[in-house]
Design a protein around this motif. Structure first.
Motif, PDB file in Angstrom:
ATOM      1  N   LEU A  55       4.593   8.604  -2.350  1.00 53.14           N
ATOM      2  CA  LEU A  55       4.379   7.430  -1.513  1.00 53.14           C
ATOM      3  C   LEU A  55       5.298   7.374  -0.302  1.00 53.14           C
ATOM      4  O   LEU A  55       5.498   6.315   0.288  1.00 53.14           O
ATOM      5  N   THR A 548       7.391  -0.626  -2.988  1.00 51.86           N
ATOM      6  CA  THR A 548       6.515   0.235  -2.190  1.00 51.86           C
ATOM      7  C   THR A 548       5.061  -0.073  -2.525  1.00 51.86           C
ATOM      8  O   THR A 548       4.691  -0.199  -3.689  1.00 51.86           O
ATOM      9  N   GLY A 550       1.040   1.252  -1.553  1.00 50.29           N
ATOM     10  CA  GLY A 550       0.288   2.354  -0.975  1.00 50.29           C
ATOM     11  C   GLY A 550      -1.209   2.120  -1.015  1.00 50.29           C
ATOM     12  O   GLY A 550      -1.725   1.418  -1.898  1.00 50.29           O
ATOM     13  N   ARG A 552      -4.769   4.481  -0.436  1.00 51.01           N
ATOM     14  CA  ARG A 552      -5.470   5.715  -0.120  1.00 51.01           C
ATOM     15  C   ARG A 552      -6.792   5.367   0.545  1.00 51.01           C
ATOM     16  O   ARG A 552      -7.785   5.053  -0.121  1.00 51.01           O
ATOM     17  N   SER A 571       1.518   4.200   3.110  1.00 56.30           N
ATOM     18  CA  SER A 571       2.404   3.421   2.246  1.00 56.30           C
ATOM     19  C   SER A 571       3.485   2.753   3.074  1.00 56.30           C
ATOM     20  O   SER A 571       3.858   3.238   4.151  1.00 56.30           O
TER      21      SER A 571
END
Length: 954
Positions: A55, A548, A550, A552, A571
């Motif tokens: 990430l 964090t 993220g 896709r 991310s």
């Protein structure tokens, strides 16, 4: 005794492991990608993560694959040419004044220079705060995680690699010969005082320059081929043995290298560094749910050298000294009838080569040449032993997805010097001239020959590292879409260093919890509860959190079937890391929160001993706290056109807050006095620095028929800014706040003074030396008609932690069995000062070739160097833009051609693979300041390295 037994058992296991392991061999992966497609797992903090699930804030180099086309001699050599974020000195420019990034080898804090590239499988560069938070305080400026090779093939595999090459000197400093030096020294005397008596006569200068008798009138060139070689050899051989099956696997590496030296006379001819290393590990599947491993490494360094510091002397010793006595004088220069001189020489055993005696003067009773021939030798010895063991327990039977890992390590390193310290006599010649020929008619002796034959031991240091990690891991998938991971970690290490009272410690509890939905949406929370003994009780713990997220995008409907985008992951991270590595004031890093009282001699009230008074030198601050790294970062990772192009880029903003100050300007001044030197001011958290930057790494791979091409470009840019400083100046331009952390400050020059009239009509320069025509003229920044330290301005970024912009480019072309590899690196945006003894010459200093461009009344219009002075010239030789230069450069760091012998040729032999290669390192520097940057002053020269090697696999 138990500790010794444990080490013996461990070594025995490593030695006999090959006898108990057997399985089938498999082929090595031959991809050119930096991360192996066969094992796309990347080592990060306390775990391995699939490359596609990283990430951000992490870059990785597959050293095992890289070594197939690029032979290196140092583990971190030119890594900025492959990944972004690493500039050769720091990660994201985070190296600080007191400490920098943490290096971990197989999870244990160790030195990067004690593991060779041939031993390494992978290096992970953990740049972002989210990537290092689990390691605690000591990794707050990033971590370099080195993972060594392991037994991962079936059957027995043996490979041998041999290399030999030559380091060829790039450049030597250029200094003036005796006659020219003596002439210009006379000029310097007259510059200071036109009525001064000259030190050297015209006859003396002629004699030194003519070479009529180089022993009476020496003209010493310390970089002559008589004393210094243009090249020296480095040779290395490495053997690797690996193998295994389902139950056990092993890996062993045995290596040796020998490195020479540029010096080529006396005992210095034998200068050499040798390193012998043995590394091994065993992985065992004890049963279906318990795996264990043992790693061990032993390294033996020996470095032999002559006595003395030749390179430092070469940069400081004037060419005509000692006067009237070259360091070595032939015996045939002595008058055969000078019986007293011959008898005196009979008292010494230091007749060099049966032809020369050691010469000198009363004021120069030693010299660099006599040191090498007669003062003895020394040897630096280092021994490093590293052991670690671990166990992995699958707890699926307790809870699906649950496991436990533990690791324990003990490292021990010791070093010491042994030497034979001899004393020697030098002989002072008395010269005469018979029939136009110089002869020595008498000698006097300074010192005595003493060879005690005793080996002295000194400089003993040792360091012990104990490390432990215990962690529970959880990883599971629910309903095929919900992927959950978690870790609960107890980690710590402690290093005991000789002559250092307090141990270096790092201890923390850490938690990681991660979730992703269909590998499309990611969330990760990591936190560490850290402890530091540097702070007062009640303030020694802190929580470092990091979050964090993220996404896709390539799994979304609008990109899922894209013919261009294979993968696209975005991310963002936010983190607050607490660190204590910068809790340092000078040489002190403990009890800074305490007040300090001391006694001084003087007349005051009676404090016990007569004539003593008690004063405070520091106030108390129990609230002294950790320094915080607050960071936001964003990362984009993509693959395009069926992996034709892969890219990884990061953007970061971080603020380091709470650096220490000890004499705050906002406290009343009466709390700090100059005499007596007393203070009630406490150490406080106050100063802040900010960094903003980005890094990138782009790789392209394409096949054209039988040709495979690979191109990689990596870069890092960062800008530093002081956002808070405790400072008070009268002039706004002097404030450091708002300027670069690595700022170069100095005066602004306005050329050279051309006349006394110009000096009289200019602001007075109060810089420590009398100003004369030919001296540097400076700009009065504040208009007070005085030039002093108050006129210093910001000149540029110094690039202390790496140049603002660093980039690298690597290219690979493979055609059948032939591989061509080239690597280039560049640094741009920083400035330096030419302030070494080669440039700043005054008093009795040695004169370099740079002074030929000095100012004189005749060269006033073209001079690029100030006037010469036989006095201190503090006006000229200080930080200013007169000496400023750009450090911009591009280096052709490596070229290698490798040929792999076709396997069909080896089909009926015992050799499975055979390859040969030739390479050159540090071949070319392109820069406006190339000559300056390739020249070392006071140390051994920089070198290019040309190597030839061969590797065989059996």
């Amino acid at each position: 005794m138990k500790y010794i037994q444990a080490k013996f058992i461990l070594c025995a296991m490593l030695a006999v492991s090959p006898m108990f392991v057997s399985a089938q061999a498999i082929d090595w992966n031959e991809t050119d990608s930096l991360v192996s497609e066969k094992d796309p797992m990347v080592q990060v903090a306390f775990r391995k993560v699939a490359q596609k699930d990283l990430l951000g804030g992490v870059s990785v180099v597959n050293v095992e694959e890289l070594t197939k086309k690029n032979y290196n001699t140092y583990s971190l050599d030119n890594m900025q040419g492959y990944v972004g974020g690493w500039n050769g000195n720091s990660l994201w420019g985070m190296d600080g004044d007191n400490a920098g990034y943490l290096v971990l080898v197989d999870g244990v804090p160790r030195d990067a220079n004690n593991v060779m590239p041939s031993e390494i499988a992978q290096i992970s560069f953990l740049k972002g705060a989210q990537a290092v938070v689990l390691y605690g305080s000591k990794a707050a400026k990033g971590a370099v995680v080195i993972t060594t090779k392991r037994g991962n093939v079936e059957g027995l595999n043996v490979s041998v690699r041999a290399n030999t090459g030559f380091h060829v000197a790039k450049a030597f400093p250029e200094y003036l010969g005796s006659a020219e030096y003596m002439t210009l020294y006379n000029e310097a005397l007259l510059n200071d005082d036109p009525s001064a008596n000259l030190r050297y006569t015209a006859e003396q200068i002629y004699n030194h320059g003519s070479g009529v008798n180089p022993y009476r009138y020496p003209n010493m060139n310390y970089y002559s081929s008589d004393y210094v070689k243009k090249a020296y050899n480095r040779s290395e051989v490495t053997a690797e043995i690996t193998g295994g099956g389902k139950r056990a696997r092993f890996y062993s590496n045995v290596s040796y290298y020998s490195n020479g030296d540029f010096l080529d006379f006396g005992e210095a001819k034998n200068n050499r560094t040798d390193r012998f290393n043995v590394r091994g590990n065993v992985d065992v599947n004890i049963n279906s749910f318990i795996n264990a491993y043992i790693n061990a490494n032993a390294t033996f360094y020996d470095s032999k050298s002559a006595k003395g510091d030749y390179w430092n002397v070469a940069s400081t010793a004037r060419p005509n000294f000692p006067e009237n006595a070259a360091p070595l004088i032939p015996l045939d220069m002595i008058d055969p009838n000078a019986t007293d001189a011959w008898e005196l020489l009979g008292t010494t055993s230091n007749i060099i080569g049966g032809k020369y005696f050691l010469s000198g003067t009363r004021a120069n009773a030693t010299n660099a040449f006599a040191d090498s021939y007669a003062a003895g030798s020394s040897k630096w010895t280092s021994r490093q032993f590293q052991f670690d063991a671990g166990v992995d327990v699958n707890l699926n039977k307790v809870l699906k997805g649950l496991s436990f890992n533990a690791m324990f390590a003990v490292d021990y390193a010791t070093s010491y010097s042994t030497s034979f310290d001899n004393k020697y006599a030098v002989f002072v010649p008395t010269w005469s001239n018979y029939g136009g020929k110089d002869v020595i008619v008498a000698l006097s002796k300074e010192g005595n020959d003493e060879r005690p034959g005793t080996q002295n031991v000194g400089g003993s240091t040792d360091k012990q590292t104990i490390a432990f990690t215990g962690q529970f891991n959880y990883q599971n998938t629910f309903n095929k879409n919900h992927n959950v991971s978690a870790m609960l970690i107890a980690n710590g290490y402690q290093q005991t260093v000789s002559a250092q009272y307090h141990r270096i410690s790092n201890a923390n509890l850490a938690l990681q919890a991660g979730y992703n939905y269909q590998q499309r949406y990611y969330a990760d929370f990591s936190a560490a509860l850290i402890h530091s003994a540097k702070l007062a009780k009640g303030h020694r713990q802190a929580l470092s959190p990091s979050v964090t997220l993220g996404w896709r995008l390539s799994n979304e409907n609008f990109l899922k079937d894209s013919p261009v985008v294979d993968d696209l992951l975005l991310s963002v991270s936010g983190s607050i890391l607490n660190q204590d590595i910068d809790l340092v004031m000078g040489d002190n890093e403990f009890y800074l929160y305490e007040s300090v009282w001391t006694q001084n001699d003087g007349y005051a009230w009676y404090d016990g001993p007569a004539g003593k008074y008690t004063i405070s030198t520091r106030g108390q601050n129990s609230d002294l706290s950790f320094i915080k790294r607050k960071e936001f970062s964003a990362n984009l990772k993509t693959s395009l056109w069926n992996r034709l192009i892969t890219a990884d880029a990061s953007f970061f903003i971080n603020s380091m807050e709470g650096y220490l100050i000890n004499q705050p300007t906002f406290y009343p001044s009466h709390l700090n006095t100059g005499y007596p030197a007393a203070s009630f001011m406490a150490v406080l958290n106050y100063n802040n620095n900010k960094r903003v930057g980005f890094d990138f790494n782009i790789n392209a791979n394409k096949r054209f028929g039988d040709v495979d091409l690979s191109l990689g470009v990596a870069g890092t840019y960062y800008d530093t800014k002081i956002t808070k400083r405790d400072e008070i100046y009268d002039d706004t331009y002097r404030y450091r706040e708002g300027r670069s952390v690595d700022g170069v400050w100095g005066l602004q020059s306005a050329g050279l003074f051309q006349s006394k009239e110009e000096i009289e009509s200019s602001p007075e320069q109060k810089l420590g030396s009398t100003v004369q025509p030919g001296d540097i003229k400076y700009v009065d920044q504040n208009g007070d008609n005085v030039i002093d330290d108050k006129d210093e301005v910001f000149l540029g970024k110094g690039g202390w932690y790496g140049a603002p912009f660093t980039f690298g480019i690597n290219f690979t072309a493979k055609w059948k069995s032939l591989t061509f590899f080239v690597l280039g690196t560049g640094n741009f945006g920083a400035y330096g000062l030419k302030n070494s003894s080669y440039y700043w010459v005054d008093g009795d200093d040695k004169y370099s070739a740079i002074v030929r461009n000095r100012w004189t009344p005749e060269t006033a219009a073209t001079a690029t160097y100030p006037r010469l002075s036989a006095r201190s010239s503090s006006n000229n030789f200080r930080a200013s833009d007169y000496w400023l230069y750009k450090t911009d450069r591009f280096d052709l760091a490596k070229v290698q051609i490798t040929y792999d012998l076709p396997k069909r040729i080896l089909r009926n032999t015992f050799i499975n693979e055979l390859s040969a290669y030739v390479s050159g390192a540090n071949l070319l520097t392109i820069s406006k300041e190339r000559k300056h940057m390739e020249m070392n002053v006071g140390s051994a020269p920089q070198s290019r390295f040309y190597n030839i090697g061969v590797k065989a696999v059996f």
